[in-house]
Write a protein that holds these residues in place. Structure first.
Motif, mmCIF file in Angstrom:
data_model
loop_
_atom_site.group_PDB
_atom_site.id
_atom_site.type_symbol
_atom_site.label_atom_id
_atom_site.label_comp_id
_atom_site.label_asym_id
_atom_site.label_seq_id
_atom_site.Cartn_x
_atom_site.Cartn_y
_atom_site.Cartn_z
ATOM 1 N N ALA A 51 -11.558 2.350 -7.315
ATOM 2 C CA ALA A 51 -10.383 2.195 -6.260
ATOM 3 C C ALA A 51 -9.143 2.106 -6.758
ATOM 4 O O ALA A 51 -7.870 2.240 -6.132
ATOM 5 N N VAL A 52 -8.828 2.210 -8.012
ATOM 6 C CA VAL A 52 -7.625 1.515 -8.774
ATOM 7 C C VAL A 52 -6.675 2.702 -8.606
ATOM 8 O O VAL A 52 -5.622 2.649 -8.307
ATOM 9 N N PRO A 53 -6.965 4.118 -9.270
ATOM 10 C CA PRO A 53 -6.037 4.944 -9.541
ATOM 11 C C PRO A 53 -5.401 5.462 -7.935
ATOM 12 O O PRO A 53 -3.819 5.529 -8.165
ATOM 13 N N ALA A 54 -5.820 5.837 -7.275
ATOM 14 C CA ALA A 54 -5.368 6.044 -5.864
ATOM 15 C C ALA A 54 -4.279 5.132 -5.442
ATOM 16 O O ALA A 54 -2.863 5.365 -5.126
ATOM 17 N N GLN A 55 -4.561 3.710 -5.540
ATOM 18 C CA GLN A 55 -3.760 2.690 -5.071
ATOM 19 C C GLN A 55 -2.537 2.350 -5.959
ATOM 20 O O GLN A 55 -1.582 2.008 -5.661
ATOM 21 N N ASP A 56 -2.927 2.663 -7.076
ATOM 22 C CA ASP A 56 -2.066 2.225 -8.393
ATOM 23 C C ASP A 56 -0.892 3.323 -8.121
ATOM 24 O O ASP A 56 0.404 2.954 -8.203
ATOM 25 N N ALA A 57 -1.228 4.527 -7.818
ATOM 26 C CA ALA A 57 -0.264 5.634 -7.652
ATOM 27 C C ALA A 57 0.644 5.311 -6.403
ATOM 28 O O ALA A 57 1.874 5.398 -6.183
ATOM 29 N N LYS A 58 -0.160 4.936 -5.140
ATOM 30 C CA LYS A 58 0.489 4.346 -3.997
ATOM 31 C C LYS A 58 1.692 3.444 -4.206
ATOM 32 O O LYS A 58 2.795 3.566 -3.941
ATOM 33 N N ILE A 59 1.171 2.367 -4.775
ATOM 34 C CA ILE A 59 2.245 1.197 -5.228
ATOM 35 C C ILE A 59 3.113 1.566 -6.056
ATOM 36 O O ILE A 59 4.545 1.169 -6.189
ATOM 37 N N ARG A 60 2.854 2.603 -7.100
ATOM 38 C CA ARG A 60 3.979 2.788 -8.005
ATOM 39 C C ARG A 60 5.092 3.815 -7.191
ATOM 40 O O ARG A 60 6.284 3.709 -7.489
ATOM 41 N N THR A 61 4.701 4.712 -6.325
ATOM 42 C CA THR A 61 5.489 5.471 -5.729
ATOM 43 C C THR A 61 6.400 4.627 -4.930
ATOM 44 O O THR A 61 7.536 4.900 -4.705
ATOM 45 N N ALA A 62 5.829 3.629 -4.319
ATOM 46 C CA ALA A 62 6.567 2.891 -3.150
ATOM 47 C C ALA A 62 7.537 2.180 -4.064
ATOM 48 O O ALA A 62 8.741 2.062 -3.576
ATOM 49 N N ASN A 63 7.356 1.758 -5.395
ATOM 50 C CA ASN A 63 8.355 1.057 -6.004
ATOM 51 C C ASN A 63 9.644 1.935 -6.624
ATOM 52 O O ASN A 63 10.533 1.725 -6.568
#
Length: 208
Positions: A51-63
């Motif tokens: 579950a980590v890569p997709a959510q990590d990318a989403k949070i990173r993009t938001a930042n």
């Protein structure tokens, strides 16, 4: 948007630590090569790590989107509002999905105190999700027609991020506790967590 540019920078600085929390879960490349972890624990780690890569990318993009508008002093209030709203929603969704992944995985098998560590981590991530959802609602209510009111509203949003900073620190510590010992070795075997850790290592630092 001269009146709000300093606030944009303040928000970007306050929120730049958000992605760091996910790295606490994915920054786990070291492991004991001599004796591998229990296969059941490895299977548990896969459930979480996938579950980590997709959510990590989403949070990173938001930042990154928040950091970007901090450098634009001429950004129209409507554009800033839409950017913040989307970023906060993405962060809320990202942390909620991570919390759900850890929660549904259950306690790490064969780990002393694993159930409490797992529950604490999920609870912290869920709390972060709720806080970002609240920020999104706050941004949705901002008045973009009056620049003074909009700037004041952003100041209030920025003040709210102080609490989120504390939550991020608590979440990071909770994830580190979850990841101790054999759990870390099991997570280190997961390609999905390695991908997120690699993305973090290569990403430029976000500053206000």
């Amino acid at each position: 948007m001269e009146g709000t540019n300093p606030v944009n920078k303040k928000l970007a600085a306050a929120l730049s630590g958000g992605a760091v929390l996910v790295v606490a879960l994915s920054g786990c490349s070291s492991s004991n090569k001599d004796s591998g972890p229990d296969p059941k624990l490895v299977a548990w780690a896969k459930t979480v790590c996938d579950a980590v890569p997709a959510q990590d990318a989403k949070i990173r993009t938001a930042n990154a989107s928040i950091a970007k508008i901090a450098t634009d002093s001429n950004l129209p209030p409507k554009t800033a509002k839409a950017t913040y709203a989307q970023a906060f929603q993405d962060m809320a969704d990202g942390y909620k999905a991570l919390a759900a992944a850890i929660s549904s995985a259950g306690a790490p098998p064969g780990v002393d105190g694993g159930a409490k560590r797992q529950q604490d981590a999920a609870k912290n991530l869920d709390g972060l999700s709720s806080s970002y959802a609240d920020l999104k609602k706050q941004v949705d209510g901002l008045d973009t027609k009056d620049q003074g009111k909009f700037a004041q509203g952003l100041h209030e949003v920025a003040d709210q991020t102080k609490q989120i900073g504390k939550q991020s620190n608590s979440g990071t510590e909770a994830l580190k506790r979850l990841e101790q010992g054999d759990v870390q070795a099991a997570i280190a075997k997961q390609p999905s967590c390695q991908v997120a850790a690699s993305a973090s290592a290569s990403a430029p630092a976000t500053t206000g």
